[in-house]
Design a protein around this motif. Structure first.
Motif, PDB file in Angstrom:
ATOM      1  N   MET A 125      15.208 -49.764  10.302  1.00 15.98           N
ATOM      2  CA  MET A 125      15.086 -50.121  11.890  1.00 15.98           C
ATOM      3  C   MET A 125      15.739 -48.854  12.715  1.00 15.98           C
ATOM      4  N   SER A 126      16.779 -48.310  12.175  1.00 14.81           N
ATOM      5  CA  SER A 126      17.255 -47.241  12.828  1.00 14.81           C
ATOM      6  C   SER A 126      16.627 -46.039  12.922  1.00 14.81           C
ATOM      7  N   ALA A 127      15.756 -45.901  11.745  1.00 16.05           N
ATOM      8  CA  ALA A 127      14.846 -44.677  11.955  1.00 16.05           C
ATOM      9  C   ALA A 127      13.730 -44.907  12.819  1.00 16.05           C
ATOM     10  N   ARG A 128      13.159 -46.213  12.827  1.00 20.67           N
ATOM     11  CA  ARG A 128      12.163 -46.405  13.874  1.00 20.67           C
ATOM     12  C   ARG A 128      12.508 -46.320  15.292  1.00 20.67           C
ATOM     13  N   LEU A 129      13.836 -46.633  15.591  1.00 18.06           N
ATOM     14  CA  LEU A 129      14.334 -46.649  16.933  1.00 18.06           C
ATOM     15  C   LEU A 129      15.022 -45.298  17.461  1.00 18.06           C
ATOM     16  N   ALA A 130      14.988 -44.235  16.476  1.00 20.71           N
ATOM     17  CA  ALA A 130      15.441 -43.071  16.825  1.00 20.71           C
ATOM     18  C   ALA A 130      15.207 -42.651  18.139  1.00 20.71           C
ATOM     19  N   THR A 131      13.876 -42.725  18.492  1.00 14.89           N
ATOM     20  CA  THR A 131      13.254 -42.007  19.753  1.00 14.89           C
ATOM     21  C   THR A 131      13.758 -42.581  20.727  1.00 14.89           C
ATOM     22  N   ARG A 132      13.854 -44.032  20.665  1.00 10.89           N
ATOM     23  CA  ARG A 132      14.130 -44.949  22.096  1.00 10.89           C
ATOM     24  C   ARG A 132      15.800 -44.842  22.079  1.00 10.89           C
ATOM     25  N   LYS A 133      16.436 -44.658  21.071  1.00 11.64           N
ATOM     26  CA  LYS A 133      18.144 -44.670  21.131  1.00 11.64           C
ATOM     27  C   LYS A 133      18.474 -43.536  20.142  1.00 11.64           C
ATOM     28  N   PRO A 134      18.724 -42.366  20.795  1.00  9.87           N
ATOM     29  CA  PRO A 134      18.971 -41.008  19.935  1.00  9.87           C
ATOM     30  C   PRO A 134      20.334 -40.945  19.537  1.00  9.87           C
ATOM     31  N   ASP A 135      21.279 -41.659  20.229  1.00 12.97           N
ATOM     32  CA  ASP A 135      22.635 -41.506  19.620  1.00 12.97           C
ATOM     33  C   ASP A 135      22.885 -42.577  18.281  1.00 12.97           C
ATOM     34  N   PRO A 136      23.059 -42.138  16.904  1.00  8.84           N
ATOM     35  CA  PRO A 136      22.990 -43.077  15.804  1.00  8.84           C
ATOM     36  C   PRO A 136      24.145 -43.935  15.912  1.00  8.84           C
ATOM     37  N   VAL A 137      25.179 -43.718  16.746  1.00  6.64           N
ATOM     38  CA  VAL A 137      26.327 -44.859  16.652  1.00  6.64           C
ATOM     39  C   VAL A 137      25.808 -45.927  17.631  1.00  6.64           C
ATOM     40  N   ASP A 142      25.015 -49.793  16.358  1.00  8.31           N
ATOM     41  CA  ASP A 142      25.796 -50.955  16.979  1.00  8.31           C
ATOM     42  C   ASP A 142      24.892 -51.839  17.564  1.00  8.31           C
ATOM     43  N   PHE A 143      23.809 -51.482  18.114  1.00  8.30           N
ATOM     44  CA  PHE A 143      22.870 -52.261  18.650  1.00  8.30           C
ATOM     45  C   PHE A 143      22.028 -53.099  17.433  1.00  8.30           C
ATOM     46  N   LEU A 144      21.728 -52.582  16.475  1.00  4.11           N
ATOM     47  CA  LEU A 144      21.168 -53.211  15.381  1.00  4.11           C
ATOM     48  C   LEU A 144      21.890 -54.444  14.763  1.00  4.11           C
ATOM     49  N   ARG A 145      23.471 -53.895  14.553  1.00  2.38           N
ATOM     50  CA  ARG A 145      24.262 -54.891  13.992  1.00  2.38           C
ATOM     51  C   ARG A 145      24.434 -55.945  14.709  1.00  2.38           C
ATOM     52  N   THR A 146      24.538 -55.587  16.201  1.00  2.00           N
ATOM     53  CA  THR A 146      24.832 -56.836  16.949  1.00  2.00           C
ATOM     54  C   THR A 146      23.816 -57.841  17.072  1.00  2.00           C
ATOM     55  N   LEU A 147      22.582 -57.090  17.396  1.00  2.00           N
ATOM     56  CA  LEU A 147      21.255 -57.717  17.315  1.00  2.00           C
ATOM     57  C   LEU A 147      21.122 -58.913  16.126  1.00  2.00           C
ATOM     58  N   ASP A 148      21.275 -57.984  14.826  1.00  2.00           N
ATOM     59  CA  ASP A 148      21.282 -59.041  13.538  1.00  2.00           C
ATOM     60  C   ASP A 148      22.358 -60.091  13.640  1.00  2.00           C
ATOM     61  N   TYR A 149      23.549 -59.745  13.988  1.00  2.00           N
ATOM     62  CA  TYR A 149      24.366 -60.858  13.974  1.00  2.00           C
ATOM     63  C   TYR A 149      24.105 -62.106  15.055  1.00  2.00           C
ATOM     64  N   GLU A 150      23.807 -61.488  16.156  1.00  2.00           N
ATOM     65  CA  GLU A 150      23.431 -62.716  17.117  1.00  2.00           C
ATOM     66  C   GLU A 150      21.903 -63.446  16.825  1.00  2.00           C
ATOM     67  N   CYS A 151      21.216 -62.877  16.002  1.00  2.00           N
ATOM     68  CA  CYS A 151      19.973 -63.479  15.578  1.00  2.00           C
ATOM     69  C   CYS A 151      20.394 -64.527  14.518  1.00  2.00           C
ATOM     70  N   GLN A 153      11.694 -55.178  22.535  1.00  2.00           N
ATOM     71  CA  GLN A 153      10.551 -54.081  23.128  1.00  2.00           C
ATOM     72  C   GLN A 153       9.761 -54.666  24.083  1.00  2.00           C
ATOM     73  N   VAL A 154       9.189 -55.797  24.203  1.00  2.00           N
ATOM     74  CA  VAL A 154       8.383 -56.137  25.202  1.00  2.00           C
ATOM     75  C   VAL A 154       8.926 -56.295  26.548  1.00  2.00           C
ATOM     76  N   GLU A 155      10.302 -56.903  26.502  1.00  2.00           N
ATOM     77  CA  GLU A 155      10.782 -57.205  27.711  1.00  2.00           C
ATOM     78  C   GLU A 155      11.444 -55.954  28.421  1.00  2.00           C
ATOM     79  N   SER A 156      12.102 -55.075  27.660  1.00  2.00           N
ATOM     80  CA  SER A 156      12.708 -53.993  28.405  1.00  2.00           C
ATOM     81  C   SER A 156      12.612 -52.409  27.505  1.00  2.00           C
ATOM     82  N   ASN A 157      11.895 -52.545  26.459  1.00  2.00           N
ATOM     83  CA  ASN A 157      11.317 -51.308  26.022  1.00  2.00           C
ATOM     84  C   ASN A 157      12.895 -50.831  25.510  1.00  2.00           C
ATOM     85  N   PHE A 158      13.799 -51.476  24.979  1.00  2.00           N
ATOM     86  CA  PHE A 158      15.212 -51.204  24.517  1.00  2.00           C
ATOM     87  C   PHE A 158      16.034 -50.554  25.505  1.00  2.00           C
ATOM     88  N   ARG A 159      15.634 -50.681  26.848  1.00  2.00           N
ATOM     89  CA  ARG A 159      16.647 -49.942  28.062  1.00  2.00           C
ATOM     90  C   ARG A 159      17.625 -51.057  28.314  1.00  2.00           C
TER      91      ARG A 159
END
Length: 188
Positions: A77-89, A93-102, A117-123
């Motif tokens: 997922m990090s590789a897939r989101l690299a263009t939308r969220k260029p900073d790896p940290v 952090d986003f992916l770990r938090t999303l996983d935890y909350e899910c 993605q549909v609601e905010s396009n990761f913004r």
């Protein structure tokens, strides 16, 4: 996962069917405008308690295989989101938090990623024409109904993901697991 000491119920993940149901929504449906619905005080208190759980977003794993599956998911997922969220940290952090909350809400993380993605396009600072805020486009009234009333916190990543997951879980429970109807409610 509950700090109250009450036994937690495991909920079945929503899976690929959830992603397909999300994709089936009409193209014009974006940036949720959840509607305020009067709710029983017990429901409001239960939702508020879910938000107030101070647990940090860290997962524990029953075995090495589960940990490795998580690490594989995180890398993919990090590789897939690299263009939308260029900073790896920030991305990790986003992916770990999303996983935890899910996990704590009993939601499929791929479904929630699709919803973000549909609601905010990761913004993080997305605001809809209806006033919904952040990654999961949470309406500000929720901060007053089940939170501390500070709608500015909806731009905080963990707060927004927690609210969004709790609200989606609430709608799924309300609709007795009907994902199509729950997503319709979530989107308003």
């Amino acid at each position: 996962m509950h700090s109250s000491g009450a036994p937690s119920r495991r909920r079945a993940p929503l899976g690929a069917a959830g992603v397909l149901a999300l994709a089936a929504l009409p193209r014009g449906v974006r940036a949720g405008a959840q509607q305020y619905e009067p709710m029983a005080e017990a429901v409001r208190n239960a939702l508020a308690a879910q938000l107030a759980d101070p647990q940090p977003p860290r997962r524990s794993f029953p075995d090495h295989a589960a940990r490795m599956a998580y690490v594989d998911w995180l890398e993919t997922m990090s590789a897939r989101l690299a263009t939308r969220k260029p900073d790896p940290v920030v991305r990790h952090d986003f992916l770990r938090t999303l996983d935890y909350e899910c996990t704590r809400a009993g939601l499929d993380r791929q479904l929630v990623l699709a919803l973000v993605q549909v609601e905010s396009n990761f913004r993080k600072y997305a605001v809809s024409s209806a006033g919904a805020r952040g990654y999961m486009q949470v309406m500000p009234f929720w901060a007053g109904v089940i939170g501390d009333g500070d709608a500015r916190k909806l731009f905080d990543m963990q707060t927004n993901l927690r609210y969004g997951c709790v609200i989606l879980r609430h709608y799924l429970d309300l609709e007795r697991g009907d994902l199509f109807m729950a997503l319709g409610r979530y989107n308003g």
